[in-house]
Each structure stands twice: as C-alpha cells, then as structure tokens.
Motif scaffolding. Sequence first.
Motif, PDB file in Angstrom:
ATOM      1  N   UNK A 144      83.092 -48.459 117.924  1.00 59.89           N
ATOM      2  CA  UNK A 144      82.738 -47.154 117.370  1.00 59.89           C
ATOM      3  C   UNK A 144      82.801 -46.069 118.436  1.00 59.89           C
ATOM      4  N   UNK A 145      82.364 -46.379 119.672  1.00 57.60           N
ATOM      5  CA  UNK A 145      82.430 -45.411 120.762  1.00 57.60           C
ATOM      6  C   UNK A 145      83.880 -45.071 121.106  1.00 57.60           C
ATOM      7  N   UNK A 146      84.730 -46.088 121.197  1.00 62.40           N
ATOM      8  CA  UNK A 146      86.143 -45.866 121.503  1.00 62.40           C
ATOM      9  C   UNK A 146      86.797 -45.064 120.389  1.00 62.40           C
ATOM     10  N   UNK A 147      86.447 -45.372 119.162  1.00 69.92           N
ATOM     11  CA  UNK A 147      86.993 -44.647 118.016  1.00 69.92           C
ATOM     12  C   UNK A 147      86.561 -43.173 118.061  1.00 69.92           C
ATOM     13  N   UNK A 148      85.312 -42.918 118.420  1.00 71.02           N
ATOM     14  CA  UNK A 148      84.821 -41.536 118.512  1.00 71.02           C
ATOM     15  C   UNK A 148      85.550 -40.784 119.626  1.00 71.02           C
ATOM     16  N   UNK A 149      85.749 -41.444 120.780  1.00 69.77           N
ATOM     17  CA  UNK A 149      86.480 -40.793 121.878  1.00 69.77           C
ATOM     18  C   UNK A 149      87.926 -40.507 121.470  1.00 69.77           C
ATOM     19  N   UNK A 150      88.543 -41.461 120.798  1.00 69.70           N
ATOM     20  CA  UNK A 150      89.923 -41.277 120.347  1.00 69.70           C
ATOM     21  C   UNK A 150      90.014 -40.116 119.367  1.00 69.70           C
ATOM     22  N   UNK A 151      89.052 -40.060 118.484  1.00 69.05           N
ATOM     23  CA  UNK A 151      89.027 -38.969 117.510  1.00 69.05           C
ATOM     24  C   UNK A 151      88.874 -37.619 118.232  1.00 69.05           C
ATOM     25  N   UNK A 152      88.018 -37.592 119.280  1.00 73.90           N
ATOM     26  CA  UNK A 152      87.850 -36.373 120.060  1.00 73.90           C
ATOM     27  C   UNK A 152      89.119 -35.956 120.761  1.00 73.90           C
ATOM     28  N   UNK A 153      89.841 -36.936 121.301  1.00 77.22           N
ATOM     29  CA  UNK A 153      91.110 -36.645 121.986  1.00 77.22           C
ATOM     30  C   UNK A 153      92.124 -36.120 120.983  1.00 77.22           C
ATOM     31  N   UNK A 154      92.182 -36.719 119.822  1.00 73.65           N
ATOM     32  CA  UNK A 154      93.137 -36.289 118.806  1.00 73.65           C
ATOM     33  C   UNK A 154      92.823 -34.868 118.371  1.00 73.65           C
TER      34      UNK A 154
END
Length: 141
Positions: free
Chosen positions: A125-135
């Motif tokens: 979930x943390x990695x997904x949130x960071x990825x979403x932020x980068x996108x």
Amino acid sequence: MADKLTQLQDAVDQLANQFVASLYYVHKHHDLKTLGASDKIREEKKDEAAQREPDIEPVSADEFKAGQKELAQDLIMKEQQIELLISVLPGLDNSENDQERMIRQLEDELKAAEEKRREAVKEKEEVLARLEGVIRSVKRP
C-alpha cells in the motif's frame, strides 16, 4: 484423496475380501485327500453333483500351488500397505503432550506468517501510494 483413517478402513475391508476369496479358491479348487487313516472322502450323489457350481473342479497341483502363491503374495502386499498406513497415522509415536506442543508450535508459525503477510500488504500500500504520487506529479509537456 481420502483421509488416512478412511484409507486404512478401505484397506482392511479389502484384506478381509482377499481372505474370503483365498478361502473360496482353496475350497473350490483343491483335490480331495484324506489327512488320517480314519478319514473318508464322501461320495456325492449325482443330484448333488448336478447342483454344484460349474467352476468347481480341482486344478492341477502346479496350478493350485501357483494360485496359492499368488493369493499369499496379494495378502502380504495388502498387509504391508495396512502397516504403512498405520505407521503414518499421527499419535503413534507422540504422546498427547507432544501433539499439543506441536499444535502450539504450528499456531505460532501461523501467527508469524500472518504478521509477515500484514507487513507485506502494508508495504504494498505504501509503494502504491508513492507510485500514485509520482504519477500525479508528472506533467505533460
């Protein structure tokens, strides 16, 4: 696949059937002989002989011995299969305390695995949130 106790019960039932089949074979295919001096072979009347099953007849001594040997081997193999099934049943070499200790150990292992799973889900979930932020931070030229 059935559980071990069901397999054991089936094997015991099959062994009993093999015993009956072996006795039937010996009874139906032996030639009549006396065991002692006072023994007599009963002569059947023609009516009794006509009522007998058609496959009731003595076989040659070699065929009879070969049949007996095959039946004995089958019985031994089934008995060995039963012994193997018995040997893998839980609790034969373990006391009740040993079994309880093993269950507690497995429960502890399960709790540890569940904790690892939770950590992996949290990390995902943390990695997904960071990825979403980068996108979201990427701008079009």
